[in-house]
Each structure stands twice: as structure tokens, then as C-alpha cells.
Design a protein around this motif. Structure first.
Motif, short mmCIF file in Angstrom:
data_model
loop_
_atom_site.label_atom_id
_atom_site.label_comp_id
_atom_site.label_asym_id
_atom_site.label_seq_id
_atom_site.Cartn_x
_atom_site.Cartn_y
_atom_site.Cartn_z
N GLY A 9 0.84 -1.19 0.00
CA GLY A 9 0.00 0.00 0.00
C GLY A 9 0.87 1.24 0.00
N VAL A 10 0.47 2.25 0.76
CA VAL A 10 1.23 3.49 0.81
C VAL A 10 1.27 4.02 2.24
N LEU A 11 2.37 4.65 2.59
CA LEU A 11 2.53 5.33 3.87
C LEU A 11 2.91 6.77 3.58
N ILE A 12 2.15 7.70 4.13
CA ILE A 12 2.41 9.13 3.95
C ILE A 12 2.79 9.72 5.30
N ILE A 13 3.82 10.59 5.31
CA ILE A 13 4.17 11.29 6.53
C ILE A 13 4.09 12.79 6.29
#
Length: 251
Positions: free
Chosen positions: A174-178
Motif C-alpha cells: 500500500g502506501v505510507l504518507i508522513i
């Protein structure tokens, strides 16, 4: 108007309200996955204390008062009543403990971001304004090792040491956004899914892509980073819509 009054026995109330709004809107956009995804927000100076959604509560039902207040340095967290999801603890706890500049984390399995993450080459080429937003500002994790328990979380944390990197395309995952705040992170999450959809749909056309030059892609990314108040206004408008609908997110 959005509730700002301190809820009884609840600290960081405005941050809780912002988080709850982000959960509700992510569900509305169908970017969540059942009760499996998580957002977190650091609330102390070194980032080790953070708010996170409770275990297995649907994003569309999360309220400001529901959020857990956790300590990334507490080894007994998973043994406490109302413990968080263990994979969320492994990923978010590790990053909040090891990456102080990652103030807010949003991890989802949204469709287009996940499709991108499943391609052999998960690079997001700059073919429009939205895709250019992420030019040289993401990292691709190509070593998916199973569910994100603590060992996997620590490995991911090690890939986020560069403050310029705000997005992790999690291969096969998936994706991880910070980001620096809820508004900053949610805005980036929203635009990453839009960018991934544009890119995937362009690939489906089966013809050569019109890729921006490195110079124009970087210029566009920098201009968007410097664009005044966009992320704050985006979240403020979403909260205004929820308030108009008499949503209970801010309770």
C-alpha cells in the motif's frame, strides 16, 4: 463550527478533531480497507507520544474522543486494556520512536496506490501536476516481509530518515504518507491517490507517456510545496462540510 472545547479528560483536543475528520473523509473517499488501516499523530516534542485510531473501529465511525494516546517507548503497550492493533503498533510505534520529523503518519491500502505498489516498477513518473508533486520525494519499499509487526516497522522506519521523503510506496502492500500535521499529511495522501490513479489510467492506454522533464517536474513539486495554505484550507473545508451535516466526528 467545529468543536474546539476541551473534552473531559481529553488532551490535544483540536488535534483529535482534525484526526477524526481525516478518518471520516478517507472513508468517504473509499481509500480505507475495512478496519485494517491506521493514522497516527505525534503530540510531544520528540514524537514518541502519539494519537492513533483504536483497534478495529471503522474509519467512518471514529470520533475525536476515541483516539488512543500511546507512548512509543512503552514496551507493555500491547498488554494494556484497549491495546492498539499489533501491526499498527509495529509500524507507527517504530516510526514515531525512530523518526522524530514524522509527526503524522497515514497508512492505507487505497486501490490505485496499491496497484502502483504491485507493479514490478512502482516508480511514479511525473506526467501531470499531481504526479510531479511527488517527484524525488518518495521511496519505494521493495522488501515486503509480511504483516507490519515491530521488526517490519523498524525496517520501514530506516527508510524514512531523509526529511525530503514524505511518501513510502510500500511494495506489495500500500502506501505510507508522513507529514508535519494532520492537514499536511491528509492533503498529501489525497493527492497521492489522485496521482496514482492518473498514472495507472495512463498506463492502461498502452501508448507512450508524455513525461515531464526533470527540471519542470522539480520546479512544479517545489511550487506546490510553497503554495500558501492549501493543506490547511483543504482540511478546514472538509470539517465545514462534516459540521454542516451534523456529523459526530468532533465528539
Amino acid at each position: 463550527m467545529t468543536a474546539t472545547k476541551l473534552h473531559p479528560n481529553m488532551s490535544h483536543w483540536q488535534e483529535r478533531v482534525d484526526m477524526a475528520a481525516a478518518f471520516r473523509w478517507t472513508a468517504r473517499l473509499d481509500m480505507h480497507e475495512a478496519v485494517a488501516n491506521h493514522f497516527s499523530l505525534a503530540v510531544n516534542e520528540d514524537g514518541s507520544e502519539f494519537l492513533m485510531n483504536p483497534n478495529q473501529v471503522h474509519f467512518s465511525r471514529v470520533k475525536a474522543s476515541d483516539l488512543l494516546h500511546l507512548d512509543a517507548n512503552d514496551p507493555n503497550t500491547l498488554d494494556t486494556p484497549n491495546a492498539p492493533d499489533p501491526t499498527a503498533w509495529g509500524l507507527h510505534g517504530s516510526i514515531h520512536r525512530l523518526v522524530p520529523h514524522a509527526r503524522c503518519l497515514m497508512h492505507v491500502h487505497s486501490i490505485h496506490a496499491t496497484v502502483l505498489a504491485c507493479l514490478q516498477d512502482s516508480a511514479l513518473l511525473p506526467i501531470d501536476q499531481n504526479t510531479a508533486t511527488f517527484y524525488n520525494r518518495y521511496v519505494i519499499d521493495e522488501e515486503f516481509g509480511g504483516l507490519a509487526f515491530e521488526e517490519e516497522g523498524m525496517r520501514c522506519a530506516g527508510m524514512l530518515t531523509d526529511p525530503k521523503v514524505k511518501t513510502m510506496i510500500m511494495g506489495n502492500h500500500g502506501v505510507l504518507i508522513i507529514g508535519s500535521s494532520v492537514a499536511d499529511t491528509f492533503n498529501r495522501l489525497y493527492y497521492f491517490e489522485r496521482a496514482a490513479e492518473t498514472y495507472i489510467r495512463a498506463l492502461q492506454c498502452g501508448v507512450p507517456l508524455r513525461v515531464l522533464s526533470d527540471e519542470v517536474a522539480e520546479k512544479t513539486a517545489q511550487e506546490l510545496e510553497d503554495y500558501p495554505d492549501q493543506s490547511a484550507r483543504h482540511l478546514a473545508e472538509l470539517k465545514a462540510i462534516l459540521d454542516h451535516e451534523n456529523s459526530d466526528y468532533a465528539s
